[in-house]
Design a protein around this motif. Structure first.
Motif, mmCIF file in Angstrom:
data_model
loop_
_atom_site.group_PDB
_atom_site.id
_atom_site.type_symbol
_atom_site.label_atom_id
_atom_site.label_comp_id
_atom_site.label_asym_id
_atom_site.label_seq_id
_atom_site.Cartn_x
_atom_site.Cartn_y
_atom_site.Cartn_z
ATOM 1 N N VAL A 177 1.615 -5.564 5.368
ATOM 2 C CA VAL A 177 1.957 -4.741 4.218
ATOM 3 C C VAL A 177 3.467 -4.779 3.979
ATOM 4 O O VAL A 177 4.252 -4.508 4.890
ATOM 5 C CB VAL A 177 1.508 -3.278 4.410
ATOM 6 N N THR A 231 3.334 -1.459 8.983
ATOM 7 C CA THR A 231 1.955 -1.906 9.107
ATOM 8 C C THR A 231 1.862 -3.408 8.918
ATOM 9 O O THR A 231 2.417 -3.959 7.966
ATOM 10 C CB THR A 231 1.080 -1.203 8.047
ATOM 11 N N LEU A 233 0.104 2.790 2.317
ATOM 12 C CA LEU A 233 -0.980 2.004 2.907
ATOM 13 C C LEU A 233 -0.675 1.679 4.372
ATOM 14 O O LEU A 233 0.012 0.709 4.696
ATOM 15 C CB LEU A 233 -1.189 0.715 2.113
ATOM 16 N N THR A 234 -1.184 2.517 5.248
ATOM 17 C CA THR A 234 -1.122 2.284 6.688
ATOM 18 C C THR A 234 -2.551 2.222 7.206
ATOM 19 O O THR A 234 -3.495 2.614 6.509
ATOM 20 C CB THR A 234 -0.369 3.413 7.402
ATOM 21 N N ILE A 294 -2.302 -8.317 -4.051
ATOM 22 C CA ILE A 294 -3.100 -8.784 -2.920
ATOM 23 C C ILE A 294 -2.768 -10.252 -2.686
ATOM 24 O O ILE A 294 -2.989 -11.103 -3.540
ATOM 25 C CB ILE A 294 -4.605 -8.626 -3.188
ATOM 26 N N SER A 345 3.334 -6.339 -1.536
ATOM 27 C CA SER A 345 2.068 -7.050 -1.326
ATOM 28 C C SER A 345 1.324 -6.556 -0.095
ATOM 29 O O SER A 345 1.894 -5.893 0.775
ATOM 30 C CB SER A 345 2.328 -8.560 -1.189
ATOM 31 N N VAL A 346 0.044 -6.903 -0.055
ATOM 32 C CA VAL A 346 -0.783 -6.697 1.136
ATOM 33 C C VAL A 346 -1.527 -7.998 1.394
ATOM 34 O O VAL A 346 -2.143 -8.564 0.494
ATOM 35 C CB VAL A 346 -1.769 -5.501 0.959
ATOM 36 N N LYS A 347 -1.417 -8.492 2.618
ATOM 37 C CA LYS A 347 -1.966 -9.808 2.957
ATOM 38 C C LYS A 347 -3.378 -9.674 3.513
ATOM 39 O O LYS A 347 -3.643 -8.859 4.398
ATOM 40 C CB LYS A 347 -1.072 -10.514 3.977
ATOM 41 N N ARG A 365 0.801 -2.859 -5.228
ATOM 42 C CA ARG A 365 0.979 -4.020 -4.347
ATOM 43 C C ARG A 365 0.015 -5.130 -4.741
ATOM 44 O O ARG A 365 -1.185 -4.895 -4.874
ATOM 45 C CB ARG A 365 0.729 -3.645 -2.891
ATOM 46 N N PHE A 412 -3.383 -7.840 6.987
ATOM 47 C CA PHE A 412 -3.758 -6.437 7.107
ATOM 48 C C PHE A 412 -5.259 -6.309 7.300
ATOM 49 O O PHE A 412 -5.731 -5.452 8.041
ATOM 50 C CB PHE A 412 -3.330 -5.675 5.854
ATOM 51 N N ALA A 434 -8.958 0.722 -0.140
ATOM 52 C CA ALA A 434 -7.495 0.638 -0.123
ATOM 53 C C ALA A 434 -6.881 1.411 -1.288
ATOM 54 O O ALA A 434 -5.843 2.061 -1.141
ATOM 55 C CB ALA A 434 -7.056 -0.823 -0.158
#
Length: 421
Positions: A43, A40, A361-362, A89, A47-49, A87, A118, A354
């Motif tokens: 992700v 994804t 997390l997709t 952020i 982390s998730v951007k 994760r 994301f 989320a």
């Protein structure tokens, strides 16, 4: 079977096996450490951007830069609490679109194609030309639902729901119901509604005209006639039309669906013309305005629509918001603004959905979580999706600027919405 055919068949079988193994290696079971990573956009394992689009600047000098600080404050707290299912952020900040449609689309493209985010949260501007692109690229996007693009698309969410619905949706009644309380009822009362000559202004006139009529007001004047590109230097023609809209009689209330520079000009001109009725707008809840004499005088007595709890109230949610803003400001006490809260609540809705999506997390799991999301007692009231992509959450308050200070005129409450036709 010829030797050549056997070789080709063996090669094809080997390629299929390698592909299957690679796919199996990439596919992680929900909850496993690598879940979502590599599959994804934005992700990773850790982390998730997320990025934002905010009108930091504009040709008229109006700025929503505090929106970025509000989002940062919420993400900082989320990370301090362990992130989103472990994760962190990675909030890369907001792109400035300058309230320019071309720049808004360019900002959306940059965030997706170069930065590979994301999600986009917040998106705060009077223009949202990047909406179709973000929807096409399946980018969860969160902002203030004051534009039609927040109503209907699958991946775009208003933090307080859809405020400019399509026919079949509903209209938030906080503004007309609040003004009715101030005036002692709507029956026999008249209202004038004025907006900029833009798509958003025309849509605002259409929705608020229906909302005020449904509350019992007579809408004596409703026009999107003020130029959107520049603030008029002479308001006399507009004042004449507004004050004479009801057969030569001044309306009981004048409602402006415009931004601060226009509101200052219009309200100043109305006061100089002797107007003594109620003045109201949805944008001028900003302590920073009180440091400027012209703004303070123009906005004195004006009732401002809020679609969240006023800063002057005391609740666990508001106390936490204030503490988060202070932490994001390096421990400094900074003047609070509605833009801070729009950024904060845009980020809050993204984080909340989320978290529900789980460790895997997709985009699919995120959207599935959104389709059954609900919570209560937030700064914007009770929230639910996908209801919020068609209807507003229906809550709000009115504050009044009096003697250089804001005071709560109509407390935060939720109202039954009315159908939009």
């Amino acid at each position: 079977m010829s030797r050549t055919v056997r070789i080709l068949a063996a090669a094809a079988a080997a390629l299929a096996l390698v592909s299957a193994c690679n796919s199996a290696a990439r596919e992680s079971r929900p909850g496993s450490p690598g879940s979502g990573a590599g599959l994804t956009r934005g992700v990773s394992d850790t982390s998730v951007k997320v990025g934002g689009i905010v009108s930091m600047t504009s040709a008229g000098g109006y700025s929503k830069k505090d929106t970025d600080l509000g989002a940062r404050a919420r993400y900082l707290r989320a990370n301090a609490e362990g992130g989103i299912q472990g994760r962190m952020i990675d909030y890369i900040g907001a792109e400035d679109d300058g309230q320019d449609p071309g720049k808004n689309l360019a900002a959306a493209r940059k965030l997706v194609q170069q930065d590979k985010v994301f999600a986009v949260a917040p998106m705060s501007s009077v223009t949202f030309s990047g909406a179709d692109f973000l929807e096409q690229e399946k980018v969860p996007t969160f902002g203030w639902g004051t534009l039609p693009s927040f109503c209907g698309p699958q991946y775009i969410y208003g933090f307080n729901g859809c405020l400019v619905p399509s026919p079949g949706g509903t209209i938030n009644q906080t503004w007309p119901e609040g003004i009715a309380k101030v005036l002692g009822g709507a029956q026999g009362k008249t209202v004038a509604i004025v907006a900029n000559d833009s798509d958003a202004g025309k849509f605002g006139i259409r929705t608020f005209q229906q909302g005020f009529a449904a509350a019992g007001f007579k809408v004596a004047y409703a026009k999107a006639s003020v130029p959107a590109a520049a603030v008029p230097s002479d308001w006399s023609a507009y004042v004449k039309e507004i004050l004479g809209g009801d057969g030569g009689q001044a309306p009981d209330a004048v409602v402006s669906v415009m931004q601060t520079p226009n509101n200052i000009g219009l309200f100043t001109a109305l006061k100089r013309a002797g107007y003594r009725g109620l003045l109201s707008d949805p944008t001028d809840y900003d302590p920073g305005l009180l440091t400027k004499d012209a703004a303070r005088q123009a906005l004195d007595g004006v009732y401002v629509l809020l679609q969240f709890e006023p800063f002057e109230t005391s609740s666990p949610q508001m106390d936490r918001f204030k503490a988060d803003i202070k932490a994001a400001s390096g421990g400094q006490d900074v003047p609070l603004s509605m833009h801070m809260l729009t950024g904060y609540m845009s980020a809050d809705l993204f984080v909340s959905i989320a978290q529900k999506a789980g460790r895997d997390l997709t985009l699919t799991h995120f959207q599935n979580a959104a389709q059954s999301f609900s919570d209560t007692g937030t700064l914007v009231g009770d929230r639910a999706e996908p209801k919020g992509q068609k209807d507003s959450f229906g809550c709000g308050a009115l504050v009044r600027l009096k003697d250089g200070k804001y005071e709560v005129a109509v407390p935060f409450a939720c109202h039954e919405p009315v159908p939009f036709t």
